[in-house]
Design a protein around this motif. Structure first.
Motif, mmCIF file in Angstrom:
data_model
loop_
_atom_site.group_PDB
_atom_site.id
_atom_site.type_symbol
_atom_site.label_atom_id
_atom_site.label_comp_id
_atom_site.label_asym_id
_atom_site.label_seq_id
_atom_site.Cartn_x
_atom_site.Cartn_y
_atom_site.Cartn_z
ATOM 1 N N ASP A 239 23.814 -43.209 -14.060
ATOM 2 C CA ASP A 239 23.555 -43.564 -12.644
ATOM 3 C C ASP A 239 24.598 -44.727 -12.210
ATOM 4 O O ASP A 239 24.740 -45.231 -11.337
ATOM 5 C CB ASP A 239 22.105 -44.112 -12.376
ATOM 6 C CG ASP A 239 21.906 -45.358 -13.039
ATOM 7 O OD1 ASP A 239 22.758 -45.880 -14.025
ATOM 8 O OD2 ASP A 239 20.537 -45.734 -12.807
ATOM 9 N N LYS B 239 27.551 -41.125 -10.510
ATOM 10 C CA LYS B 239 26.533 -40.594 -10.832
ATOM 11 C C LYS B 239 26.504 -39.118 -11.439
ATOM 12 O O LYS B 239 26.440 -38.242 -10.553
ATOM 13 C CB LYS B 239 25.412 -40.560 -9.380
ATOM 14 C CG LYS B 239 25.195 -41.798 -8.885
ATOM 15 C CD LYS B 239 24.312 -42.165 -7.607
ATOM 16 C CE LYS B 239 24.463 -43.430 -7.132
ATOM 17 N NZ LYS B 239 23.826 -44.525 -8.033
ATOM 18 N N CYS C 231 18.986 -40.218 -11.385
ATOM 19 C CA CYS C 231 20.355 -40.979 -11.394
ATOM 20 C C CYS C 231 20.647 -41.111 -9.838
ATOM 21 O O CYS C 231 21.620 -42.420 -9.764
ATOM 22 C CB CYS C 231 21.405 -39.865 -11.741
ATOM 23 S SG CYS C 231 21.400 -39.655 -13.527
#
Length: 338
Positions: free
Chosen positions: A215, A280, A326
């Motif tokens: 993320d 991400k 994420c």
């Protein structure tokens, strides 16, 4: 939710198959897909307006980008401030794959374990940049800054890499001076006399591929795999985009995992955060396990192909849940299952 997978290879087939198993997935479209995938949509993967219109008319909430080209061309940036989440890095983060020179400079900056390297071509603005710990190389390059000198000093045992994207075919693993000089000639013939390229120390050992879902702060690792790039049996022939892969990898253990995380993955994540990438997506770590420990050969900013085809079937976790973690801040605590 409805999901669009961008791409047309075996990787995208494996992705659509795995995504369809999620209780969160309603319909999976593949743009443009192939003969083995369902719900194919014939679109140009770099025509973002067309993709946007498709998403609007089909209530797409998530796009998973398979190949590198759309990421390098800024598809994530294009969909910013829209209702559609695009899984992948922004254009700035995609440089980790689309420029081999940028990636090596990033590794050096953030202390990622990797081999020595020297840069040549227009991207260096007329200067020959080099990174090595060997004083004998520094002395020679300081007086005769030329690729031929480096190749001779390495006795031809080196790796030549075209700086840009080349579908896995811009890397030349050389064992003689003649092979190395021929590789540079091929780069110049195909991409022009000012084409940028790297000369790298040739690392020896066992290759390993590791995929991390991130993320931009935290990450979760999939099982490692090993792919084989050379065209012919016995590790002979030119490099390809990938001839096949297997998972799990017998020599991978907890001790090796810790070394890889401490010396490669964590410094990379520190760099991604420090550079301010909107990331991400997936980071692919192409590794060589040498006698002195694991070293990074390259980054990809998406799932590898053919690695995806063996790694996803080995994962029990819900892929849609993993992707959404994420975006919603829960990745750090996500429990992977294999």
């Amino acid at each position: 939710m409805n999901i669009a997978v961008i791409g047309s290879g075996g990787r995208e087939h494996a992705l659509s198959w795995k995504l369809s198993q999620s209780k969160l997935a309603d319909k999976i479209f593949v743009l443009p897909g192939n003969g083995g995938t369902e719900n194919n949509v014939d679109v140009d993967i770099n025509d973002y307006e067309m993709i946007m219109n498709f998403c609007r008319h089909n209530t797409i909430q998530l796009i998973f980008v398979g190949p590198e080209d759309p990421l390098a061309n800024g598809i994530v940036d294009f969909f910013v401030d829209t209702p559609v989440n695009v899984f992948g890095p922004d254009k700035a983060g995609a440089q980790l794959e689309c420029s081999k020179i940028y990636a090596k400079q990033f590794m050096k900056k953030y202390g990622v374990a990797t081999g020595d390297f020297w840069e040549f071509g227009k991207i260096c603005h007329g200067e020959r940049s080099r990174t090595t710990t060997d004083q004998s190389f520094l002395d020679i390059v300081g007086t005769q800054d030329d690729s031929v000198v480096i190749i001779k000093q390495l006795n031809g045992n080196c790796v030549i890499k075209f700086d840009g994207l080349a579908a896995g075919k811009g890397v030349f693993v050389c064992s003689t001076k003649e092979e190395a000089l021929t590789a540079i000639d091929k780069i110049h013939q195909k991409y022009g006399e000012e084409a940028s390229y790297l000369i790298e120390e040739k690392l020896e050992g066992d290759e390993l591929s590791i995929l991390a879902f991130t993320d931009g702060d935290d990450y979760q690792l999939l099982l490692p795999s090993q792919d084989h790039k050379q065209l012919l049996e016995g590790d002979k022939g030119p490099n390809t985009g990938g001839m096949g892969a297997f998972c799990p990898v017998p020599f991978y253990n907890e001790e090796l995992k810790i070394q890889i995380e401490e010396n490669i993955i964590k410094p990379t994540m520190k760099g991604i955060k420090a550079e301010g990438f909107k990331y991400k997506g997936v980071v692919y770590f192409g590794l060589m396990i040498t006698k002195s420990g694991p070293k990074l050969l390259e980054y990809n900013v998406r799932l590898g192909d053919p690695e995806t085809e063996v790694v996803l079937p080995a994962m029990k976790s819900d892929l849609v849940e993993l992707i959404l973690s994420c975006f919603n801040g829960t990745l750090k605590d996500y429990k992977m299952e294999f």
